[in-house]
Write a protein that holds these residues in place. Structure first.
Motif, PDB file in Angstrom:
ATOM      1  N   ARG A 164       0.790  -1.089  -0.025  1.00 51.21           N
ATOM      2  CA  ARG A 164      -0.046  -0.025   0.095  1.00 51.21           C
ATOM      3  C   ARG A 164       0.937   1.226  -0.122  1.00 51.21           C
ATOM      4  NH1 ARG A 164      -5.285  -0.053   4.221  1.00 51.21           N
ATOM      5  NH2 ARG A 164      -6.105  -1.698   3.440  1.00 51.21           N
ATOM      6  N   CYS A 190     -21.783   7.351   4.370  1.00 47.12           N
ATOM      7  CA  CYS A 190     -20.405   7.668   5.055  1.00 47.12           C
ATOM      8  C   CYS A 190     -19.895   8.925   4.327  1.00 47.12           C
ATOM      9  CB  CYS A 190     -19.758   6.520   5.025  1.00 47.12           C
ATOM     10  SG  CYS A 190     -19.014   5.855   3.399  1.00 47.12           S
ATOM     11  N   ALA A 232     -18.075   8.504   1.619  1.00 49.85           N
ATOM     12  CA  ALA A 232     -16.631   8.128   1.400  1.00 49.85           C
ATOM     13  C   ALA A 232     -16.535   8.449  -0.314  1.00 49.85           C
ATOM     14  CB  ALA A 232     -16.319   6.820   1.632  1.00 49.85           C
ATOM     15  N   GLU A 244     -16.120  12.184  -0.710  1.00 45.23           N
ATOM     16  CA  GLU A 244     -14.633  12.759   0.051  1.00 45.23           C
ATOM     17  C   GLU A 244     -13.423  12.243  -0.831  1.00 45.23           C
ATOM     18  OE1 GLU A 244     -15.144  15.175   1.877  1.00 45.23           O
ATOM     19  OE2 GLU A 244     -16.973  14.813   2.842  1.00 45.23           O
ATOM     20  N   TRP A 287     -12.289   5.424  -8.038  1.00 42.12           N
ATOM     21  CA  TRP A 287     -12.041   5.351  -6.720  1.00 42.12           C
ATOM     22  C   TRP A 287     -13.333   5.365  -5.655  1.00 42.12           C
ATOM     23  CZ3 TRP A 287      -8.529   9.390  -3.674  1.00 42.12           C
ATOM     24  CH2 TRP A 287      -7.823   8.557  -2.397  1.00 42.12           C
ATOM     25  N   PRO A 302     -17.304   1.273   1.470  1.00 46.41           N
ATOM     26  CA  PRO A 302     -17.414   0.298   2.362  1.00 46.41           C
ATOM     27  C   PRO A 302     -18.523  -0.835   2.264  1.00 46.41           C
ATOM     28  CG  PRO A 302     -18.171   2.069   3.423  1.00 46.41           C
ATOM     29  CD  PRO A 302     -18.035   2.563   2.138  1.00 46.41           C
ATOM     30  N   ARG A 362     -15.117  -9.471  -0.073  1.00 44.56           N
ATOM     31  CA  ARG A 362     -14.798  -8.415   0.873  1.00 44.56           C
ATOM     32  C   ARG A 362     -15.710  -7.369   1.548  1.00 44.56           C
ATOM     33  NH1 ARG A 362     -11.083  -3.894   0.236  1.00 44.56           N
ATOM     34  NH2 ARG A 362     -12.310  -2.443  -0.973  1.00 44.56           N
ATOM     35  N   LYS A 363     -16.755  -7.307   0.973  1.00 36.97           N
ATOM     36  CA  LYS A 363     -17.847  -6.251   1.626  1.00 36.97           C
ATOM     37  C   LYS A 363     -19.013  -6.908   1.724  1.00 36.97           C
ATOM     38  CE  LYS A 363     -15.498  -2.323  -0.373  1.00 36.97           C
ATOM     39  NZ  LYS A 363     -15.104  -1.657  -1.487  1.00 36.97           N
ATOM     40  N   SER A 389     -17.529  -6.786   6.291  1.00 34.65           N
ATOM     41  CA  SER A 389     -17.029  -5.463   6.195  1.00 34.65           C
ATOM     42  C   SER A 389     -17.787  -4.549   7.335  1.00 34.65           C
ATOM     43  CB  SER A 389     -16.861  -4.641   4.983  1.00 34.65           C
ATOM     44  OG  SER A 389     -18.329  -4.494   4.468  1.00 34.65           O
ATOM     45  N   ARG A 428      -4.103  -9.570   8.221  1.00 35.14           N
ATOM     46  CA  ARG A 428      -3.146  -8.543   7.967  1.00 35.14           C
ATOM     47  C   ARG A 428      -3.397  -7.415   8.798  1.00 35.14           C
ATOM     48  NH1 ARG A 428      -2.138  -8.089   1.720  1.00 35.14           N
ATOM     49  NH2 ARG A 428      -0.779  -6.036   1.654  1.00 35.14           N
ATOM     50  N   TRP A 429      -4.496  -7.097   9.368  1.00 34.42           N
ATOM     51  CA  TRP A 429      -4.943  -5.706   9.864  1.00 34.42           C
ATOM     52  C   TRP A 429      -5.336  -6.003  11.483  1.00 34.42           C
ATOM     53  CZ3 TRP A 429      -6.726  -7.102   5.233  1.00 34.42           C
ATOM     54  CH2 TRP A 429      -5.975  -6.505   4.155  1.00 34.42           C
ATOM     55  N   CYS A 483     -14.271  11.228   5.417  1.00 35.63           N
ATOM     56  CA  CYS A 483     -15.455  10.380   5.290  1.00 35.63           C
ATOM     57  C   CYS A 483     -15.735   9.751   6.734  1.00 35.63           C
ATOM     58  CB  CYS A 483     -15.205   9.429   3.945  1.00 35.63           C
ATOM     59  SG  CYS A 483     -14.047   8.089   4.441  1.00 35.63           S
ATOM     60  N   GLY A 484     -16.563   8.732   6.543  1.00 31.03           N
ATOM     61  CA  GLY A 484     -17.123   8.057   7.855  1.00 31.03           C
ATOM     62  C   GLY A 484     -16.984   6.459   8.038  1.00 31.03           C
ATOM     63  N   ILE A 485     -15.924   6.267   6.908  1.00 34.94           N
ATOM     64  CA  ILE A 485     -15.595   4.807   6.914  1.00 34.94           C
ATOM     65  C   ILE A 485     -15.086   4.206   8.328  1.00 34.94           C
ATOM     66  CG2 ILE A 485     -14.123   2.970   5.879  1.00 34.94           C
ATOM     67  CD1 ILE A 485     -14.626   4.193   3.255  1.00 34.94           C
ATOM     68  N   PHE A 514     -17.946   4.473  10.824  1.00 35.80           N
ATOM     69  CA  PHE A 514     -19.267   3.644  10.558  1.00 35.80           C
ATOM     70  C   PHE A 514     -18.990   2.187  10.641  1.00 35.80           C
ATOM     71  CE2 PHE A 514     -22.374   6.874   8.139  1.00 35.80           C
ATOM     72  CZ  PHE A 514     -22.159   7.633   9.266  1.00 35.80           C
ATOM     73  N   LEU A 515     -17.731   1.826  10.057  1.00 35.11           N
ATOM     74  CA  LEU A 515     -17.344   0.323  10.013  1.00 35.11           C
ATOM     75  C   LEU A 515     -16.956  -0.244  11.387  1.00 35.11           C
ATOM     76  CD1 LEU A 515     -15.924  -0.341   6.618  1.00 35.11           C
ATOM     77  CD2 LEU A 515     -18.304  -0.285   7.364  1.00 35.11           C
ATOM     78  N   ILE A 557      -8.517   0.382   9.616  1.00 37.79           N
ATOM     79  CA  ILE A 557      -7.319   0.376   8.595  1.00 37.79           C
ATOM     80  C   ILE A 557      -7.785  -0.568   7.413  1.00 37.79           C
ATOM     81  CG2 ILE A 557      -4.986  -0.428   8.594  1.00 37.79           C
ATOM     82  CD1 ILE A 557      -4.992  -1.119  11.709  1.00 37.79           C
ATOM     83  N   ARG A 558      -8.329  -1.430   7.160  1.00 35.23           N
ATOM     84  CA  ARG A 558      -8.385  -2.384   6.112  1.00 35.23           C
ATOM     85  C   ARG A 558      -9.253  -1.375   4.886  1.00 35.23           C
ATOM     86  NH1 ARG A 558     -10.889  -8.132   5.397  1.00 35.23           N
ATOM     87  NH2 ARG A 558     -10.531  -8.350   3.029  1.00 35.23           N
ATOM     88  N   TYR A 559     -10.222  -0.752   5.479  1.00 35.07           N
ATOM     89  CA  TYR A 559     -11.213   0.046   4.529  1.00 35.07           C
ATOM     90  C   TYR A 559     -10.951   1.323   4.330  1.00 35.07           C
ATOM     91  CZ  TYR A 559     -13.385  -4.455   4.720  1.00 35.07           C
ATOM     92  OH  TYR A 559     -13.694  -5.931   4.593  1.00 35.07           O
ATOM     93  N   PRO A 570      -9.781   4.595   2.843  1.00 36.69           N
ATOM     94  CA  PRO A 570      -9.184   4.728   1.555  1.00 36.69           C
ATOM     95  C   PRO A 570      -7.917   5.318   1.273  1.00 36.69           C
ATOM     96  CG  PRO A 570     -11.275   6.187   1.834  1.00 36.69           C
ATOM     97  CD  PRO A 570     -10.949   5.299   3.162  1.00 36.69           C
TER      98      PRO A 570
END
Lengths: 335, 161, 342
Positions: free
Chosen positions: A38, A211, A213, A216, A280, A286, C30-31, C54, C139-140, C239-241, C244-245, C322-324, C326
């Motif tokens: 990353r 959210c 995202a 943003e 993106w 999410p 993933r989600k 997620s 990983r996270w 953002c709220g990720i 919110f997650l 961490i994972r989500y 962006p």
């Protein structure tokens, strides 16, 4: 075969040269993060050898440096900046320049030739200090792990057609033929009955958790105050109705199909002629909403009906701030 | 802004609610003329007078649909006749892009119309209104925003203020 | 007896007999979120980072869109207030990894302790949690740094340790005794030794982010004015990720929504400290206008304020933020940098 280690070394040379010669005060570039492969956008000033050493360019530079500029606009105002951009970032930068959000004379643009991006999380966390990252026409390789481009998690890159944009400095050479914008996914949806389409999109709207995202992370969603947000105005008993009327609540906070639809449709309209299809928003979402399915509705109209090329040249007029006498009219029911 | 179900209307069937944003300099006058000329047309429209079709923000249309409108009409001056020279040119590009998006998500093209009607064209106004009401009647209520007809308190406050 | 050994099929049967709604990780890539197990569906046999959805389970008892009350204004001016529905179908969450299981301790401490919040309390009373020991760290993941482990049963009512085709089931609270009695009848007991032997299989792997919990709060308190916060959040997009997650974040906003002039409702929706308007005051003053101040608030709330007030961190190390994220903002990295580093 492209070797991103040598291209990163070349990028570091350019960045440190610009800083050394005092051509720029600060550079926005990608650096290696804690969680390789990353990467993250970082602001680098003169003398920050620790950060400069980590400057990197690879298909894992999936974030947008233009979003970084947008988010730090106030802090960076009036400073001369270097900015490292991919093709889609440069496209987005041109959109912002067209709208006078940024000044071209403040920027030195370092373009990296991009063959496509890959999701870092699909590759194992590499051990060791130096990780060889290479790519060719078929895919990306990190150490021993190889994935085809089609398999790397970035669908929008497969149909990316931007190339040979004109930055001030160039790093790397294209190693892969660029694609063509493709609207197959739209055609499949548009073949459905309107009622079925409504069901499809209602399900999309319903799952949104608001959210924001998508808004943003978007490099061109750059309004200082979003129409969807309540806004920062003091409301007192003496506030005039005319002042209050300037801040209507377009979408309330209810998480429902209709309120979420107002948000997502409004965003789609505000992106008309501005969306660079970097994808993106869709990757950041999410809850995994296929946001390109809705953004492409305006993208398709802009590119196919109006033949407008988004972000080609900073001197072009913005799509919605211009018109042609030959623009089509409403054909009533048969549009 | 809430859209009331019309209390008058033909028969007991579905009576659509149409929001019409009409330009002060042309279509509004046409509607006026249609009235004094006693042209018959369905009473399902809620007319909102604006100073120019170029004033119509796509959010107004989106919000009208989400608040329970079954159809929306935006009508302004013919190209070249804009009171403000070019307002309708900008409106045309903006609103027809919006129409592509709305059609794309499954809102039938008959539900959102953009027309150009001059102050003299009362009969055109009558025809467009009749057409849109008939078409939307045939299509039935708009189901996408099935939980619609919601107004944030603040909005109402603004309208009252 | 507080632990028994039962075949996995027996758990499936016993849960089906209760008639309760069973929610399991969707496991759909993933989600996704926790989804209802359809009738006759198979319960998950293992849990780990690869099955962790997620979206966390908090939405079950703390929905993103919750009606707190509704009202109708009568013709004579009388106001009728409709009762809020603080209820849901009796539900069992099955197969939550320890990080998600422990999230209920954090949520309870904020929304039940001292002053119970009726909307949360009503639904929480109808929820049973069957946690499962986690066999694969991601990983996270960093649960071992926040006082948990792949086998901790904090927040669970029953805890399940998969062992081949069998499950070792440990009774942690009395909340699911109805189910426990069904399982217990005729089942082989498992003594402490057997439990520890199976538990031993779920040992913490080497994790990527490790920090010392004890000294953390003090270190963070000293780091309040650190210039690092700006560097930490310079690429944050607000953002709220992350919130919110987050399985433990529970900030909300209340909005009055008028349906028309005469009726409407009061709604509660998720809110996040990362939105600029979160701390916006009526006067238009905003004490946390800057992104670094908002990120600092998020970190300190989890690792300083909440532990001081309630004795445990408000982070379960699930790694979702961490994972989500962006833009690769890493809360563990920040915490390690600011004084928790081993």
């Amino acid at each position: 075969m492209r070797d991103y280690r040598s291209e990163s070394a070349r990028l570091r040379e350019i960045v440190s040269g610009l800083l050394e010669r005092g051509e720029v005060e600060l550079v926005v570039a990608w650096t290696e993060g804690e969680d390789r492969p990353r990467t993250r956008e970082t602001l680098i000033g003169k003398g920050r050898e620790d950060l400069l050493r980590k400057v990197v360019w690879s298909p894992f530079c999936t974030t947008s440096t233009v979003t970084f500029l947008k988010k730090n606009k106030a802090a960076l105002a009036g400073k001369r900046l270097g900015v490292v951009v991919k093709d889609c970032d440069l496209q987005a930068l041109n959109v912002l320049l067209q709208e006078h959000f940024l000044k071209r004379e403040d920027l030195v643009i370092i373009g990296v030739r991009c063959d496509g991006l890959a999701e870092a999380d699909l590759f194992p966390r590499p051990e060791g200090a130096e990780v060889p990252i290479t790519s060719d026409g078929g895919g990306v390789t990190v150490g021993k792990q190889r994935r085809a481009w089609e398999d790397s998690g970035f669908t929008t890159c497969l149909t990316c057609s931007y190339e040979d944009m004109k930055p001030d400095h160039v790093v790397g050479e294209y190693g892969r033929k660029k694609g063509k914008p493709e609207w197959g996914h739209l055609a499949r949806l548009q073949a459905l009955e309107p009622g079925k389409r409504r069901e499809h999109y209602a399900a999309l709207f319903e799952s949104c958790i608001r959210c924001y995202a998508c808004r943003e992370v978007c490099p061109v969603c750059a309004c200082v105050e979003c129409a969807i947000d309540p806004g920062e105005r003091a409301i007192t008993p003496r506030t005039a109705p005319s002042v209050k009327a300037c801040a209507p609540v377009w979408a309330c906070r209810e998480r429902s199909v209709s309120e979420n639809a107002v948000y997502l449709l409004t965003r789609t309209m505000h992106m008309a002629g501005r969306c660079v299809r970097c994808g993106w928003c869709e990757r950041a979402c999410p809850v995994g909403l296929p946001l390109m399915e809705i953004l492409d509705l305006s993208n398709d109209a802009v590119r196919r009906v109006y033949r407008y090329e988004v972000g080609r040249d900073p001197a072009d007029p913005p799509f919605l701030a211009s018109y042609a006498e030959t623009d089509p009219d409403d054909k009533g029911a048969g549009h | 802004m809430t859209v009331e179900t019309p209390t008058t209307g033909a028969g007991t069937g579905f009576e659509p609610r149409i929001v019409a944003f009409i330009c002060n300099w042309c279509t509004y006058a046409a509607a006026d003329l249609a009235g004094v000329s006693r042209l018959q047309m369905p009473p399902n429209t809620l007319n909102i007078r604006v100073m120019c079709s170029g004033r119509i923000n796509p959010m107004l249309v989106i919000r009208a649909f989400s608040q329970g409108a079954d159809g929306v009409l935006v009508s302004g001056c013919h190209m070249g006749d804009c009171h403000y020279i070019t307002g309708n040119y900008y409106a045309r590009r903006r609103l027809l892009t919006l129409k592509s998006v709305l059609t794309g998500i499954g809102i039938e093209p008959e539900r959102f119309r953009v027309t150009w009607i001059s102050a003299a064209e009362a009969q055109d106004y009558q025809r467009v209104i009749t057409e849109i009401v008939e078409n939307v009647k045939r299509l039935g209520p708009l189901t996408l925003f099935r939980d619609g007809r919601v107004v944030a308190r603040e909005t109402t406050g603004c309208a009252e203020g | 007896m507080s632990a028994i050994r039962v075949p996995a099929s027996r758990m499936e049967k016993a849960l089906a007999e209760t008639g309760w709604r069973v929610m399991v990780p969707s496991g759909a890539g993933r989600k996704g979120g926790y989804v209802e197990l359809r009738a006759g569906g198979r319960l998950p046999r293992e849990c780990g980072d690869h099955t962790k959805p997620s979206t966390p389970p908090k939405g079950l008892v703390f929905p993103n869109n919750e009606e707190l009350l509704s009202y109708v204004l009568g013709v004579k001016g009388e106001i009728e207030v409709g009762p809020a529905s603080h209820t849901m179908a009796r539900t069992v969450l099955y197969g939550t990894p320890p990080c998600d299981t422990a999230s209920f301790r954090a949520l309870d401490s904020a929304l039940l302790k001292d002053m119970a919040e009726p909307g949360y309390a009503g639904k929480r009373g109808l929820l049973g949690v069957i946690g499962m020991a986690c066999s694969r760290a991601g990983r996270w993941c960093f649960c071992t740094s926040v006082g948990l482990s792949p086998r901790s049963n904090i927040g669970a009512d029953l805890m399940v340790y998969p062992d081949g085709d069998d499950l070792l089931v440990e009774r942690v609270s009395d909340r699911l005794d109805g189910l426990w009695k069904r399982l217990e009848a005729g089942a082989a007991g498992a003594d402490e030794k057997a439990l520890r032997a199976v538990e031993g299989k779920f040992v913490p792997r080497v994790l990527n982010f490790v920090f010392e919990a004890e000294k953390l709060a003090d270190a963070l308190e000293k780091a309040f004015g650190s210039p690092y916060w700006k560097e930490f959040s310079e690429r944050c997009v607000s953002c709220g990720i992350c919130t919110f997650l987050c399985p433990t974040c529970h900030c909300f906003d209340i909005t009055d929504v008028a349906k028309d002039e005469l009726s409407g409702k009061r709604l509660r929706t998720w809110d996040t400290c990362q939105f600029p308007e979160f701390t916006g005051e009526t006067s238009a003053h905003n004490p946390r206008k800057e992104r670094w101040a908002r990120q600092r608030q998020r970190v300190l709330h989890k690792f300083l304020y909440h532990p001081r007030n309630h004795g445990h961190m408000m982070c379960t190390g699930c790694g979702r933020c961490i994972r989500y994220c962006p833009v690769d903002i890493n809360i563990a990295e920040g915490v390690m940098r600011l004084g928790g580093s081993k």
